[in-house]
Scaffold this motif. Structure first.
Motif, mmCIF file in Angstrom:
data_model
loop_
_atom_site.group_PDB
_atom_site.id
_atom_site.type_symbol
_atom_site.label_atom_id
_atom_site.label_comp_id
_atom_site.label_asym_id
_atom_site.label_seq_id
_atom_site.Cartn_x
_atom_site.Cartn_y
_atom_site.Cartn_z
ATOM 1 N N ARG A 46 31.745 37.557 44.293
ATOM 2 C CA ARG A 46 32.292 36.580 43.346
ATOM 3 C C ARG A 46 33.437 37.197 42.550
ATOM 4 N NH1 ARG A 46 30.481 31.405 44.205
ATOM 5 N NH2 ARG A 46 28.358 31.540 44.926
ATOM 6 N N ILE A 47 34.416 36.373 42.231
ATOM 7 C CA ILE A 47 35.458 36.786 41.290
ATOM 8 C C ILE A 47 34.860 36.601 39.892
ATOM 9 C CG2 ILE A 47 37.743 36.282 40.340
ATOM 10 C CD1 ILE A 47 37.858 37.500 43.141
ATOM 11 N N VAL A 48 34.744 37.704 39.157
ATOM 12 C CA VAL A 48 34.086 37.665 37.852
ATOM 13 C C VAL A 48 35.050 37.951 36.703
ATOM 14 C CG1 VAL A 48 31.799 38.180 38.769
ATOM 15 C CG2 VAL A 48 33.312 40.067 38.101
ATOM 16 N N GLY A 49 36.304 38.155 37.008
ATOM 17 C CA GLY A 49 37.270 38.389 35.953
ATOM 18 C C GLY A 49 38.674 38.542 36.484
ATOM 19 N N MET A 50 39.622 38.416 35.579
ATOM 20 C CA MET A 50 41.034 38.584 35.902
ATOM 21 C C MET A 50 41.661 39.380 34.757
ATOM 22 S SD MET A 50 43.978 35.637 36.504
ATOM 23 C CE MET A 50 43.014 34.780 37.741
ATOM 24 N N LEU A 51 42.309 40.480 35.100
ATOM 25 C CA LEU A 51 42.978 41.324 34.110
ATOM 26 C C LEU A 51 44.469 41.350 34.409
ATOM 27 C CD1 LEU A 51 40.542 44.399 34.237
ATOM 28 C CD2 LEU A 51 40.437 42.440 32.688
ATOM 29 N N TYR A 52 45.293 41.467 33.375
ATOM 30 C CA TYR A 52 46.745 41.524 33.580
ATOM 31 C C TYR A 52 47.386 42.421 32.527
ATOM 32 C CZ TYR A 52 47.503 38.520 29.564
ATOM 33 O OH TYR A 52 47.548 38.031 28.290
ATOM 34 N N ARG A 53 48.560 42.940 32.849
ATOM 35 C CA ARG A 53 49.338 43.777 31.928
ATOM 36 C C ARG A 53 50.227 42.877 31.089
ATOM 37 N NH1 ARG A 53 50.576 49.367 33.014
ATOM 38 N NH2 ARG A 53 52.011 49.082 31.272
ATOM 39 N N PRO A 54 49.914 42.649 29.821
ATOM 40 C CA PRO A 54 50.721 41.732 29.007
ATOM 41 C C PRO A 54 52.125 42.240 28.715
ATOM 42 C CG PRO A 54 49.096 42.837 27.642
ATOM 43 C CD PRO A 54 48.800 43.215 29.080
ATOM 44 N N ASP A 55 52.355 43.537 28.875
ATOM 45 C CA ASP A 55 53.699 44.080 28.664
ATOM 46 C C ASP A 55 54.575 43.921 29.908
ATOM 47 O OD1 ASP A 55 51.901 45.946 29.857
ATOM 48 O OD2 ASP A 55 53.308 47.582 29.441
ATOM 49 N N ASP A 111 32.284 41.101 41.872
ATOM 50 C CA ASP A 111 30.952 41.502 41.426
ATOM 51 C C ASP A 111 30.301 42.522 42.360
ATOM 52 O OD1 ASP A 111 30.265 39.914 43.611
ATOM 53 O OD2 ASP A 111 28.866 38.651 42.501
ATOM 54 N N TRP A 112 31.101 43.206 43.196
ATOM 55 C CA TRP A 112 30.520 44.233 44.053
ATOM 56 C C TRP A 112 29.863 45.302 43.179
ATOM 57 C CZ3 TRP A 112 28.550 45.236 48.490
ATOM 58 C CH2 TRP A 112 28.229 46.550 48.793
ATOM 59 N N ASN A 113 28.575 45.506 43.367
ATOM 60 C CA ASN A 113 27.792 46.522 42.655
ATOM 61 C C ASN A 113 27.921 46.358 41.134
ATOM 62 O OD1 ASN A 113 25.977 48.666 42.671
ATOM 63 N ND2 ASN A 113 27.595 50.194 42.623
ATOM 64 N N TRP A 114 27.982 45.129 40.689
ATOM 65 C CA TRP A 114 28.153 44.803 39.278
ATOM 66 C C TRP A 114 27.413 43.511 38.974
ATOM 67 C CZ3 TRP A 114 29.893 40.759 36.417
ATOM 68 C CH2 TRP A 114 30.285 41.016 35.107
ATOM 69 N N PRO A 115 26.783 43.275 37.872
ATOM 70 C CA PRO A 115 26.749 44.108 36.679
ATOM 71 C C PRO A 115 25.668 45.191 36.708
ATOM 72 C CG PRO A 115 25.633 42.060 36.200
ATOM 73 C CD PRO A 115 26.151 41.964 37.625
#
Length: 166
Positions: A46-55, A111-115
């Motif tokens: 599953r896609i459990v989050g999205m992170l991005y570089r705001p700069d 979610d590989w090996n998470w949480p």
């Protein structure tokens, strides 16, 4: 499967009726994923989050979270927070999420090996930007910057990434 699923195929990753070129782990695809083997794990993730570089980029969706200075990902199999996002200073082995290169300007977390992480089962299995076409990852699935952005803009939380053994 639905069109909203991301399905890894021998010719690329299929999503919303399109197939995109991608790179996978240097260790190929494995149903016995281990920390450091460079393999992309078999399964429905599953896609459990999205992170991005705001700069560097604008958020692709309103649920994307900025990567801040000091954001890290633990890859230390002995650490209590193995395969979780942590903050610097962090005394254990880790990956910096705020890198000098653009590979992690946009990250889709799986979610590989998470949480609930199992020791040595593998960490930091992300979808992110590739170094160049065909260049293998350490187990992630990687794309061109444009493709990754296109996918991220259309992705729903909890979408599935389906990786089958070949």
């Amino acid at each position: 499967m639905t069109p909203a699923d991301l399905v890894l195929t021998p010719t690329g990753l299929r999503f919303m009726g399109r197939t995109f070129a991608c790179s996978i782990g240097r260790g190929g695809i494995s149903d016995r994923k281990r920390e450091g083997d460079g393999a992309t794990p078999v399964g429905e993730h599953r896609i459990v989050g999205m992170l991005y570089r705001p700069d560097r980029i604008c958020p692709p969706q309103d649920w994307a979270v900025p990567i801040l200075p000091g954001d890290l990902w633990s890859d230390d199999i002995e650490a209590i927070d193995y395969n979780h996002m942590v903050r610097a200073p962090y005394p254990h082995s880790h990956e910096r999420l705020r890198r000098g290169d653009p590979l992690y300007d946009l990250i889709l977390l799986t979610d590989w090996n998470w949480p609930y992480s199992q020791k040595s089962r593998g960490s930091a299995i992300f979808l992110h930007q590739w170094r160049r076409p065909g260049y293998p990852t350490e187990g992630c699935i990687a794309f061109s910057r444009e493709t990754l952005r296109w996918i991220a803009e259309r992705l729903q939380p909890e979408a599935r990434v389906i990786v089958r053994s070949r």
